[in-house]
Write an enzyme that holds these catalytic residues in place. Structure first.
Site, PDB file in Angstrom:
ATOM      1  N   LYS A  65      16.069  22.301  -9.475  1.00 56.41           N
ATOM      2  CA  LYS A  65      15.371  21.083  -9.898  1.00 56.41           C
ATOM      3  C   LYS A  65      16.238  20.116 -10.682  1.00 56.41           C
ATOM      4  CE  LYS A  65      11.046  20.833 -10.197  1.00 56.41           C
ATOM      5  NZ  LYS A  65      10.167  19.865  -9.567  1.00 56.41           N
ATOM      6  N   HIS A  88       0.832  -1.223   0.000  1.00 60.57           N
ATOM      7  CA  HIS A  88       0.000   0.000   0.000  1.00 60.57           C
ATOM      8  C   HIS A  88       0.861   1.265   0.000  1.00 60.57           C
ATOM      9  CE1 HIS A  88      -3.354  -2.705   1.227  1.00 60.57           C
ATOM     10  NE2 HIS A  88      -2.417  -3.261   1.964  1.00 60.57           N
ATOM     11  N   GLU A 134       9.466   9.537 -16.309  1.00 62.18           N
ATOM     12  CA  GLU A 134       8.084   9.993 -16.526  1.00 62.18           C
ATOM     13  C   GLU A 134       7.641   9.706 -17.955  1.00 62.18           C
ATOM     14  OE1 GLU A 134       7.427  14.093 -14.729  1.00 62.18           O
ATOM     15  OE2 GLU A 134       9.569  13.802 -14.475  1.00 62.18           O
ATOM     16  N   SER A 177      14.875  22.483 -14.646  1.00 63.19           N
ATOM     17  CA  SER A 177      13.684  23.302 -14.837  1.00 63.19           C
ATOM     18  C   SER A 177      14.115  24.652 -15.375  1.00 63.19           C
ATOM     19  CB  SER A 177      12.958  23.470 -13.504  1.00 63.19           C
ATOM     20  OG  SER A 177      12.176  24.656 -13.512  1.00 63.19           O
TER      21      SER A 177
END
Ligand code: ARG
Length: 464
Positions: free
Chosen positions: A285, A158, A292, A279
């Protein structure tokens, strides 16, 4: 106008430009040129063996086809949309090179079995590449697992901390998935590698063909059994895309974890600079864009699978032009699967694991609560009661803001856990992993055995 077409005999008028653009497939099926030429050469030689062509005729056709291939590969070949597809582009050029004998190549053959040969050969070649890439990824996973047998991290259910595991066990879980994918591809290949050549349009032909010898020459395992089935089904494309979809599903799950692990709140991994992006506004970043995108591209491959399933669902026997729509989804899915597997293997080889961050994470979430319950069972307490007592200790520790091992013996006893001094040793996370002796579990012996089996599989595969 109409007699420009190889099939133009019964037509008085040519097709309109919009229809030509709508129906042509050469803009994508040119990718099948190698297989188309190999299939035609095997067909010509088979026709000669069967006495349908002379061996001089077959030789001239094969030489001409070699030249066509050279022209395509050197970039000299001119693909023409008005010639519709890869088959007719090649045949037209062949006739340009060898003269009227070029018109004999299509004896006893139809584009229906021809396109089946081409696509099956192509799919088989690509599946072979998937297998190589999968084996490569499994080998990287095995190496990274071998390096991290001592590294512990919270195992989750979970997505909540559950029990400590070794990083090796975690990575080997993925190795198992990709090894199954490899087996799935091999199984699928058995059904892909069946030649439809000789089925002709749908019913076989009046020429004394020998489909088996042509199939063998092309490296197929067998020839078709039923001519109508041979030109009709695209189940092999569905199966291949299903295998591809599962590969992407496994990659996507792994990506999801890597994205989480790269987040400083986990901090379990550092992504190599070469596999991250920055970024344009936030200077700090380092984004896991590759993971992704891989997770995102999974949708394209599922889309291809669902597309082909939908494509075939209402088709009557036998060949229908709808089937031309099977190629682009496969080409796209194949490119996605190959690129994803390759990049994952390269990225994984360079990911930096941060064992200290994983160790720190072990401290949160009472990952040793099961150990305490098992300890109490060892002292004769029924498991349900032990579970309850351990839970009470967790509640107490939580309210005090400490871990289970920070509780005193008195505190644990008061919570219903009948413990002695030896309890502290079993509360250690490393001990928890080391005591997992059950087969396939995270214990060091089991992990060693899994690694051994995996390495054996890798080396057997290399020999094969
Ligand atoms: N381009 C066609 C396809 O991909 C080739 C077969 C065409 N056959 C036909 N009878 N029109 O399916």
């Amino acid at each position: 106008m109409a007699d420009k077409k190889l099939w133009g005999g019964r037509f008085k008028e040519g097709t309109s430009a919009s229809v030509e653009a709508y129906t042509e497939s050469v803009s994508f099926d040119w990718r099948l040129y190698r297989e188309d030429i190999a299939g035609s050469q095997a067909h010509a030689r088979m026709l000669a063996r069967q006495g349908v062509l002379t061996s001089e005729e077959a030789e001239s056709l094969c030489r001409g086809l070699d030249q066509v291939r050279d022209e395509i590969e050197s970039g000299a070949f001119q693909w023409k949309a008005e010639l519709e597809d890869v088959h007719m582009n090649i045949e037209a050029r062949l006739t340009g090179i060898v003269g009227p004998v070029g018109g004999k190549l299509h004896t006893g053959r139809s584009r229906n079995d021809q396109v089946g040969v081409d696509f099956r050969l192509h799919v088989a070649r690509r599946l072979g590449e998937w297998s190589e890439l999968l084996a490569g990824l499994v080998a990287v996973l095995a190496n990274r697992a071998a390096e991290n047998q001592e590294t512990l991290l919270p195992g989750c259910t979970h997505l909540q901390p559950a029990q400590p595991v070794s990083l090796a066990q975690h990575l080997l879980a993925y190795a198992c998935m990709f090894r199954r994918d490899h087996q799935r591809v091999a199984d699928c290949l058995k059904r892909v590698r069946v030649s439809p050549l000789g089925a002709a349009a749908l019913s076989g032909t009046t020429y004394p063909l020998d489909p088996a010898s042509a199939a063998a020459e092309l490296g197929f395992d067998a020839a078709f059994e039923n001519s109508m089935d041979a030109v009709s089904d695209r189940d092999y494309v569905v199966e291949s895309l299903c295998a591809g979809s599962l590969i992407m599903a496994h990659l996507s799950r792994f990506c999801e974890e890597l994205i989480l692990w790269a987040n400083p709140q986990f901090g379990y991994i550092r992504l190599p600079d070469a596999y991250s992006t920055g970024s344009s506004i936030m200077p700090q970043k380092k984004n896991p864009d590759i993971c992704e995108l891989m997770r995102g591209k999974t949708g394209r491959v599922y889309g291809a699978l669902v597309g082909i399933l939908t494509l075939i669902k209402g088709l009557p026997m036998t060949y229908n032009r709808d089937m031309q729509e099977d190629k682009e989804p496969f080409f796209d899915a194949d490119a996605t699967v190959r690129a994803s597997l390759a990049i994952m293997a390269d990225m994984l080889a360079e990911i930096v694991f941060v064992p200290e961050a994983m160790e720190r994470a072990l401290e949160a979430g009472f990952l040793n609560a099961t150990e305490l319950a098992d300890y109490l069972v060892g002292r004769g307490m029924p498991f349900r009661q032990a579970h309850h007592a351990s839970g009470a200790c967790v509640a107490l520790a939580e309210s005090l803001g400490c871990g289970l091992a920070d509780l005193s013996l008195e505190q644990m006893c008061k919570a219903g856990a009948d413990v002695e001094n030896d309890v502290y040793a079993i509360l250690s996370y490393r001990a928890a992993v080391e005591r997992r002796v059950s087969p396939g579990g995270t214990g060091p012996e089991s992990v060693r055995r899994q690694l051994e089996a995996l390495r054996l599989w890798i080396s057997e595969r290399k020999e094969a």
